[in-house]
Design a protein around this motif. Structure first.
Motif, short mmCIF file in Angstrom:
data_model
loop_
_atom_site.label_atom_id
_atom_site.label_comp_id
_atom_site.label_asym_id
_atom_site.label_seq_id
_atom_site.Cartn_x
_atom_site.Cartn_y
_atom_site.Cartn_z
N VAL A 117 0.84 -1.19 0.00
CA VAL A 117 0.00 0.00 0.00
C VAL A 117 0.88 1.25 0.00
CG1 VAL A 117 -1.67 1.34 1.34
CG2 VAL A 117 -1.94 -1.13 1.12
N GLY A 118 0.56 2.19 -0.88
CA GLY A 118 1.34 3.41 -1.00
C GLY A 118 2.42 3.36 -2.07
N GLU A 119 2.61 2.20 -2.68
CA GLU A 119 3.66 2.07 -3.70
C GLU A 119 3.18 2.66 -5.03
OE1 GLU A 119 7.58 1.01 -4.56
OE2 GLU A 119 6.49 0.85 -2.66
N PRO A 120 3.94 3.56 -5.66
CA PRO A 120 3.57 4.08 -6.98
C PRO A 120 3.99 3.13 -8.09
CG PRO A 120 5.55 5.16 -6.22
CD PRO A 120 5.14 4.22 -5.11
N PHE A 121 3.29 3.15 -9.20
CA PHE A 121 3.61 2.24 -10.31
C PHE A 121 2.97 2.76 -11.59
CE2 PHE A 121 -0.35 0.88 -8.49
CZ PHE A 121 -1.14 0.43 -9.55
N VAL A 122 3.23 2.06 -12.69
CA VAL A 122 2.62 2.39 -13.98
C VAL A 122 1.41 1.49 -14.16
CG1 VAL A 122 2.94 2.49 -16.48
CG2 VAL A 122 4.84 3.07 -14.94
N SER A 123 0.24 2.09 -14.26
CA SER A 123 -1.01 1.33 -14.35
C SER A 123 -1.48 1.23 -15.80
CB SER A 123 -2.10 2.01 -13.51
OG SER A 123 -3.36 1.41 -13.76
N GLU A 124 -2.01 0.05 -16.14
CA GLU A 124 -2.60 -0.14 -17.46
C GLU A 124 -3.95 0.56 -17.58
OE1 GLU A 124 -2.72 -4.21 -18.81
OE2 GLU A 124 -1.21 -4.80 -17.33
N CYS A 125 -4.58 0.83 -16.44
CA CYS A 125 -5.96 1.35 -16.44
C CYS A 125 -6.03 2.87 -16.32
CB CYS A 125 -6.75 0.72 -15.29
SG CYS A 125 -6.74 -1.08 -15.28
N ALA A 126 -4.93 3.51 -16.03
CA ALA A 126 -4.96 4.96 -15.80
C ALA A 126 -5.36 5.71 -17.06
CB ALA A 126 -3.60 5.44 -15.31
#
Length: 272
Positions: free
Chosen positions: A129-138
């Motif tokens: 929780v709180g980890e940033p990442f590259v989302s496919e859904c953004a």
């Protein structure tokens, strides 16, 4: 108790001891974020009282008229909460909304069963929780202004770019991730750019409630949120900025807010 506008006005005249208890323009700033409501309000339908003479929180029944000519009664609070997630021009008119979405006819047996919860999206990676990442859904940037803000901010700060989502603890709609407009991972600060949009339906009413829910999800994941609010939108959080437009000076103000949150020692270390 809700009362007709004539009775409400007479009562305010008595309590304030004045023929005009609220001068024209008194609540202009409060109504400015709702251009559609300003268009639908007609003084001739409301005893000649201007909308800027009515407090947005007043418990008074006003008459409104939509672009299709439908006249309906509603309080200021009811009107400001109507849009929800709709973006149609008719979203503030109950009759237009009813015609656009006729009621569904359900079988008696089906009405007794609870609807199944929508399954969560399985594309969110298993991160802390709180980890940033590259989302496919953004979603992609909603406006050219937002894209320019992104470019200008990362030209000033040497932080990791390209990340667009944060893993959160509880579902946000059908995801366990949220998508801030801009992420500053090293500072753990999310930047949101808010405007009322072309038709005045963005970030007001129920959409504002969703914005607050999103901010709570980020803060519970130990991120802070800064919202840049334009179009006379009111602040939602302690670090929000109300701006008329984006400029070099407004970018400097944003950097100062980042310093207030994380301290100048940390923020200035990333300035380029």
């Amino acid at each position: 108790m809700v009362e007709r506008v004539e009775a409400w006005w007479a009562r305010r005249q008595f309590s304030r001891g004045a023929d005009v208890p609220y001068a024209v323009g008194t609540y202009r700033e409060a109504w400015a974020p709702y251009p559609m409501l300003i268009r639908q309000y007609h003084p001739d339908l409301n005893a000649g009282i201007m909308l800027t003479q009515v407090p947005p929180a007043a418990d008074v029944l006003l008459l409104w008229q939509c672009d299709m000519g439908h006249t309906f009664a509603a309080t200021p609070t009811e009107q400001r909460s109507r849009p929800g997630r709709e973006r149609r021009r008719s979203a503030w008119c109950p009759e237009c909304a009813q015609r656009a979405k006729p009621p569904r006819v359900r079988a008696a047996a089906a009405s007794r069963t609870r609807p199944k919860a929508k399954p969560l999206c399985a594309k969110t990676p298993a991160l802390a929780v709180g980890e940033p990442f590259v989302s496919e859904c953004a979603p992609r940037p909603a406006s050219a202004v937002e894209a320019r803000l992104h470019q200008d901010l990362f030209a000033r700060l040497g932080v990791t770019s390209g990340l667009n989502a944060v893993r959160v603890a509880r579902p946000f709609f059908d995801h366990v991730e949220v998508w801030p407009d801009i992420l500053l991972p090293e500072l753990r600060i999310a930047i949101e750019y808010d405007s009322t949009g072309r038709h005045g339906l963005e970030h007001v009413g129920a959409r504002e409630t969703a914005d607050l829910r999103k901010d709570r999800a980020l803060r519970s994941a130990h991120w802070e949120v800064v919202r840049i609010r334009t179009g006379r939108l009111e602040k939602l959080g302690p670090h929000d900025l109300q701006l008329s437009s984006l400029s070099r000076k407004s970018l400097d103000r944003l950097i100062d807010v980042l310093r207030d949150i994380r301290g100048p020692l940390l923020v200035d270390a990333y300035l380029t």
